[in-house]
Design an enzyme around this catalytic site. Structure first.
Site, PDB file in Angstrom:
ATOM      1  N   HIS A 215      34.509  73.384 -69.925  1.00  0.00           N
ATOM      2  CA  HIS A 215      33.548  73.592 -70.298  1.00  0.00           C
ATOM      3  C   HIS A 215      31.517  73.877 -69.612  1.00  0.00           C
ATOM      4  CE1 HIS A 215      29.585  72.848 -73.637  1.00  0.00           C
ATOM      5  NE2 HIS A 215      28.592  73.406 -72.518  1.00  0.00           N
ATOM      6  N   GLU A 216      31.426  73.278 -68.098  1.00  0.00           N
ATOM      7  CA  GLU A 216      30.643  73.165 -67.762  1.00  0.00           C
ATOM      8  C   GLU A 216      30.357  74.493 -66.472  1.00  0.00           C
ATOM      9  OE1 GLU A 216      27.844  72.276 -68.258  1.00  0.00           O
ATOM     10  OE2 GLU A 216      28.198  70.008 -69.485  1.00  0.00           O
TER      11      GLU A 216
ATOM     12  N   HIS B  40      29.991  77.584 -68.073  1.00  0.00           N
ATOM     13  CA  HIS B  40      28.465  77.851 -67.968  1.00  0.00           C
ATOM     14  C   HIS B  40      28.214  78.753 -66.755  1.00  0.00           C
ATOM     15  CE1 HIS B  40      26.400  76.594 -70.943  1.00  0.00           C
ATOM     16  NE2 HIS B  40      27.368  74.959 -71.391  1.00  0.00           N
TER      17      HIS B  40
ATOM     18  N   GLY C 291      28.185  66.564 -69.490  1.00  0.00           N
ATOM     19  CA  GLY C 291      27.197  67.708 -68.541  1.00  0.00           C
ATOM     20  C   GLY C 291      26.882  68.839 -68.841  1.00  0.00           C
TER      21      GLY C 291
ATOM     22  N   CYS D 158      26.261  71.516 -76.840  1.00  0.00           N
ATOM     23  CA  CYS D 158      25.951  71.988 -75.320  1.00  0.00           C
ATOM     24  C   CYS D 158      24.580  71.861 -76.113  1.00  0.00           C
ATOM     25  CB  CYS D 158      26.384  73.289 -75.734  1.00  0.00           C
ATOM     26  SG  CYS D 158      25.650  74.362 -74.315  1.00  0.00           S
ATOM     27  N   LEU D 159      23.971  71.026 -74.471  1.00  0.00           N
ATOM     28  CA  LEU D 159      22.181  70.820 -74.855  1.00  0.00           C
ATOM     29  C   LEU D 159      21.462  72.124 -74.913  1.00  0.00           C
ATOM     30  CD1 LEU D 159      21.801  68.365 -71.659  1.00  0.00           C
ATOM     31  CD2 LEU D 159      21.622  68.266 -73.963  1.00  0.00           C
TER      32      LEU D 159
ATOM     33  N   GLN E 236      22.045  76.092 -66.883  1.00  0.00           N
ATOM     34  CA  GLN E 236      21.133  75.431 -68.496  1.00  0.00           C
ATOM     35  C   GLN E 236      19.802  74.286 -67.884  1.00  0.00           C
ATOM     36  OE1 GLN E 236      24.633  72.783 -69.016  1.00  0.00           O
ATOM     37  NE2 GLN E 236      23.937  73.688 -71.080  1.00  0.00           N
TER      38      GLN E 236
HETATM   39 NI    NI Z   1      27.357  73.219 -72.257  1.00  0.00          NI
END
Ligand code: NI
Length: 170
Positions: free
Chosen positions: A133-134, A137, A44, A90-91, A49
């Site tokens: 999770h997203e 963000h 995701g 997470c990226l 991000q």
């Molecule tokens: Ni993330």
């Protein structure tokens, strides 16, 4: 491909703005997000991000086998009492994985890339986890905010290094 913002970048702590205009520019941005996620092997990606505090999430739980699901202005409408714990990464926090407790199932309503409303009822498994999770963000929340104080202490050094150098390794 867009540049992934790394822990320490203030945009990751911003509460993202609702999307109101569904135009070509938005669609190009969404396509770039989908491509960035694919190249980075992400499950995701939230717009924060890639440096834009707007309420867009892309999710792909199929490792590129199927087109990603696009969520514009998503919100969770229902969440199971039952929780599940699983390892997350997470990226924006490369090199860090920790077990995180999430709702086992969630229902989400959102708009697609053209502004049409849709809902996903009782998402489960990886999709449920990725959605939580997203959407976090978009509210400036990171998965490390959910871990225990002890685990947080254990990664303090890595976080410091990440914020300073963009890498937690070495
Ligand atoms: Ni993330």
């Amino acid at each position: 491909m867009q540049e992934i913002r790394i822990y320490g970048d203030p945009v990751l702590r911003k509460s993202a703005q609702e999307v109101e205009t569904f135009d070509e520019r938005l669609n190009r941005f969404i396509d770039e997000m989908a491509e960035t996620m694919l190249v980075k092997d992400g499950v995701g990606l939230a717009a924060n991000q890639v440096g834009e505090a707007i309420r867009i999430v892309v999710i792909d739980t199929t490792a590129g086998e199927e087109p990603p699901i696009i969520f514009v202005n998503p919100h969770i409408t229902a969440a199971s009492d039952e929780m599940a714990e699983a390892e997350e990464g997470c990226l924006s926090l490369p090199g860090i994985t920790l077990p995180v407790k999430r709702h086992l199932r969630v229902s989400v309503s959102a708009q697609d890339r053209r502004g049409r409303e849709f809902t996903i009822e009782q998402a489960a498994g990886l999709l449920a986890r990725a959605l939580q999770h997203e959407i976090d963000h978009l509210n400036g929340v990171l998965f490390i905010d959910h871990v225990s104080p002890l685990q947080r202490t254990m990664i303090r050094g890595k976080l410091k290094k990440l914020a300073k150098t963009g890498s937690a390794d070495g």
